[in-house]
Write an enzyme that holds these catalytic residues in place. Structure first.
Site, PDB file in Angstrom:
ATOM      1  N   PHE A 193       0.917  -1.167   0.131  1.00 10.46           N
ATOM      2  CA  PHE A 193      -0.007  -0.012  -0.053  1.00 10.46           C
ATOM      3  C   PHE A 193       0.992   1.138   0.012  1.00 10.46           C
ATOM      4  O   PHE A 193       0.410   2.252  -0.423  1.00 10.46           O
ATOM      5  CB  PHE A 193      -0.866   0.176   1.314  1.00 10.46           C
ATOM      6  CG  PHE A 193      -0.092   0.371   2.539  1.00 10.46           C
ATOM      7  CD1 PHE A 193       0.125   1.677   2.881  1.00 10.46           C
ATOM      8  CD2 PHE A 193       0.161  -0.458   3.414  1.00 10.46           C
ATOM      9  CE1 PHE A 193       0.656   2.260   3.862  1.00 10.46           C
ATOM     10  CE2 PHE A 193       0.860  -0.283   4.397  1.00 10.46           C
ATOM     11  CZ  PHE A 193       0.827   0.992   4.917  1.00 10.46           C
ATOM     12  N   LYS A 229      -0.985  -7.714  -8.542  1.00 11.15           N
ATOM     13  CA  LYS A 229      -2.011  -7.658  -7.550  1.00 11.15           C
ATOM     14  C   LYS A 229      -1.550  -6.525  -6.498  1.00 11.15           C
ATOM     15  O   LYS A 229      -0.638  -6.794  -5.725  1.00 11.15           O
ATOM     16  CB  LYS A 229      -2.189  -8.886  -6.986  1.00 11.15           C
ATOM     17  CG  LYS A 229      -3.523  -9.222  -5.986  1.00 11.15           C
ATOM     18  CD  LYS A 229      -3.215  -9.857  -4.905  1.00 11.15           C
ATOM     19  CE  LYS A 229      -2.659  -9.143  -3.639  1.00 11.15           C
ATOM     20  NZ  LYS A 229      -3.394  -8.018  -3.054  1.00 11.15           N
ATOM     21  N   GLU A 244      -5.098  -4.214  -1.599  1.00 12.45           N
ATOM     22  CA  GLU A 244      -6.579  -3.848  -1.843  1.00 12.45           C
ATOM     23  C   GLU A 244      -7.014  -2.466  -1.078  1.00 12.45           C
ATOM     24  O   GLU A 244      -7.988  -2.021  -1.270  1.00 12.45           O
ATOM     25  CB  GLU A 244      -7.335  -4.900  -1.091  1.00 12.45           C
ATOM     26  CG  GLU A 244      -7.149  -5.222   0.389  1.00 12.45           C
ATOM     27  CD  GLU A 244      -5.869  -6.435   0.444  1.00 12.45           C
ATOM     28  OE1 GLU A 244      -5.757  -6.919   1.638  1.00 12.45           O
ATOM     29  OE2 GLU A 244      -5.099  -6.455  -0.275  1.00 12.45           O
ATOM     30  N   SER A 250       5.690  -7.040   4.475  1.00 12.69           N
ATOM     31  CA  SER A 250       6.128  -7.293   5.821  1.00 12.69           C
ATOM     32  C   SER A 250       6.931  -8.419   5.559  1.00 12.69           C
ATOM     33  O   SER A 250       7.038  -9.271   4.844  1.00 12.69           O
ATOM     34  CB  SER A 250       5.057  -7.718   6.690  1.00 12.69           C
ATOM     35  OG  SER A 250       4.435  -8.858   6.356  1.00 12.69           O
ATOM     36  N   CYS A 264       9.797   1.338   3.875  1.00 14.07           N
ATOM     37  CA  CYS A 264      10.676   0.401   4.560  1.00 14.07           C
ATOM     38  C   CYS A 264      12.143   0.909   4.388  1.00 14.07           C
ATOM     39  O   CYS A 264      12.996   0.406   4.973  1.00 14.07           O
ATOM     40  CB  CYS A 264      10.762  -0.688   3.481  1.00 14.07           C
ATOM     41  SG  CYS A 264      11.287  -0.424   1.539  1.00 14.07           S
ATOM     42  N   GLU A 323       9.422  -3.482  13.541  1.00 14.83           N
ATOM     43  CA  GLU A 323       9.133  -2.416  12.704  1.00 14.83           C
ATOM     44  C   GLU A 323       7.712  -1.804  13.108  1.00 14.83           C
ATOM     45  O   GLU A 323       6.497  -2.311  12.970  1.00 14.83           O
ATOM     46  CB  GLU A 323       8.805  -3.427  11.260  1.00 14.83           C
ATOM     47  CG  GLU A 323       8.782  -2.082  10.018  1.00 14.83           C
ATOM     48  CD  GLU A 323       8.616  -2.659   8.687  1.00 14.83           C
ATOM     49  OE1 GLU A 323       8.987  -2.358   7.699  1.00 14.83           O
ATOM     50  OE2 GLU A 323       7.889  -3.892   8.592  1.00 14.83           O
TER      51      GLU A 323
END
Length: 492
Positions: free
Chosen positions: A152, A176, A179, A229, A284, A385
């Protein structure tokens, strides 16, 4: 609800509703408003996309590379023409400021530009007369149908780490997106459709875990790229390997900035604050910890307190905003919970961003810049994180101790050093176990012609995204050893 967009998959050159009948709401993280409904792909949807990709592959592979990249040149021009509209889409569904969205999209476009060099980047090599009358050649050929599963936090840039290289080298590409942020991906595909890219070369399927598993498990896909992740990266890598597919899986991070006494402190605090709080810490390569060495502690701490307190938090489409919301209410609760845990474990909250809202946007997922001090290296915060605008401070006596803290971590995405000493910089870049190193930089993001080089639990695989690594990942080598009758000789 009249302005809510109904999104579709893009399969075989057509926008197609999902076969599953399931959909999720896409929420603006600053306003809480529903922007779109995104379909959840079924195994049937994924199977249709793979079949269309396989059908397109034979012709696309045979298309000269100089013709393939013409579509990318045209795509680049479309991205430039619609630059502001796409940046706005990123901000509305991701929450980052409009300037951050512009910067993200610019880095994505740079990857399209680099991939246009595929005629050179995918060249092989050869030797004439490797033996008497025998020549040997190494050539690169595409894999087939390849998959990317993107996160995202960079909906415009990260798909472009993969798509241009896959397409330029002759593969058919299915991706993909998260969402949570599907609209920007739809923008990218819409522009590829406008430039006339042949049906089946690039396809878009939305969805969650079922779609991910279907893409990995389908025997018609050959490679998987992933960013997300560490837990999910490890899962995707393991599942891909079990199916005999190559994979490049970027995971999480805990990036440390080391500040020496000889650092230029006003520059350092500005750069570190931009790294820690930019994109609301949801990248990240965000610095989430600093280790001050010796006398750097006092002045750097005070500078970071000021930077955290004065950063302007607001709606990302406001040009004056310096930081937007986090992506979901669940993320907000998780981040605030980590601050709670840090307090219980003995850290001191110097600037508290919990429980605040932006005027006019009370339904947004707001957490303001937060600064915590005296973080223990074994604490939950030091090992986890955060993916939010929370920055921790640790302190040590020398550079060796700071490097030891970096190297003791499971993560290895990025490490940064702030200093005026060339000798210290050389020691740091040599000894710090991270794949991306910054010297007087807070976000050591590689240019598109260098690999995005995570290490340890921050990356699973051998070939990273971008540049030559991208070309090598999306091609397989074939060695041809040949002799022709005219070169035949009985003399040895």
């Amino acid at each position: 609800m009249s302005n809510v967009i109904e999104l579709d998959h893009y399969i075989g050159g057509k926008w197609s509703p999902s076969k599953s009948g399931e959909a999720l709401k896409v929420i603006n993280p600053a306003t809480g408003a529903t922007m779109a409904n995104v379909p959840m792909a079924s195994y049937t949807d994924v199977g249709a996309a793979v079949s269309a990709g396989r059908a397109a592959f034979r012709q696309w592979r045979a298309t000269p590379v100089t013709d393939r990249i013409r579509y990318l040149f045209a795509f680049r021009e479309k991205l430039e023409y619609y630059f502001e509209e796409i940046a706005r889409s990123i901000t509305e569904e991701c929450g980052k400021t409009i300037n951050e969205s512009r910067g993200e999209l610019r880095r994505g476009i740079e990857n399209v530009e680099v991939a246009c060099g595929a005629p050179i980047l995918m060249q092989g090599y050869n030797n004439e007369d490797i033996a008497s009358g025998i020549d040997e050649h190494m050539i690169r050929q595409p894999l087939g149908v390849v998959v990317a599963i993107t996160p995202f936090n960079f909906p415009g840039m990260i798909p472009l780490w993969f798509l241009p290289y896959a397409v330029a080298t002759g593969n058919c590409f299915i991706f993909k997106p998260s969402e949570k942020v599907p609209q920007t991906s739809a923008w990218l595909v819409r522009l590829l459709d406008e430039v006339g890219l042949p049906a089946g070369v690039v396809q878009l399927v939305h969805g969650g875990k079922e779609a991910v598993d279907a893409l990995i498990e389908h025997p018609g896909t050959q490679a998987v790229s992933f960013v997300g992740s560490t837990a999910v990266a490890r899962y995707v890598y393991a599942q891909s390997a079990a199916k005999g597919k190559r994979a490049q899986c970027q995971g999480g991070a805990k990036n440390i900035a080391v500040v020496l006494e000889d650092a230029v402190m006003d520059m350092t605090s500005t750069i570190v604050a931009d790294s820690a709080f930019g994109c609301a810490g949801q990248r990240c390569l965000a610095n989430s910890l600093a280790v001050t060495v010796g006398g750097a502690k006092g002045v750097f701490t005070e500078a970071m307190i000021e930077a955290a307190r004065t950063r302007r938090v607001g709606y990302g489409l406001d040009e004056d905003s310096e930081m937007g919301p986090v992506i979901t209410p669940e993320s907000q609760s998780y981040i605030e919970g980590l601050v709670d845990v840090s307090e219980r474990e003995g850290a001191n909250v110097l600037v508290d961003g919990r429980g605040k809202v932006v005027d006019g946007f009370r339904n947004g997922n707001w957490i303001f810049p937060t600064l915590i001090d005296n973080v223990d290296s074994a604490s939950t915060f030091a090992q986890t994180e955060v993916f939010g605008p929370v920055f921790g401070l640790m302190h040590t006596d020398d550079l060796d101790g700071a490097i030891e803290l970096i190297n003791s971590q499971n993560y290895g995405n990025m490490a940064c050093l702030f200093t005026s000493s060339g000798a210290a910089a050389r020691q740091f870049r040599y000894a710090a176990n991270a794949g991306n190193i910054g010297i007087n930089l807070g976000v050591a993001a590689p240019m598109a012609f260098y690999p995005f080089s995570g290490w340890k639990d921050s990356f699973f695989g051998s070939l990273h995204a971008q540049g030559r690594h991208g070309v090598e990942f999306y091609t397989q080598t074939k060695v041809v050893v040949e002799r022709w009758p005219s070169g035949w000789s009985r003399k040895f």
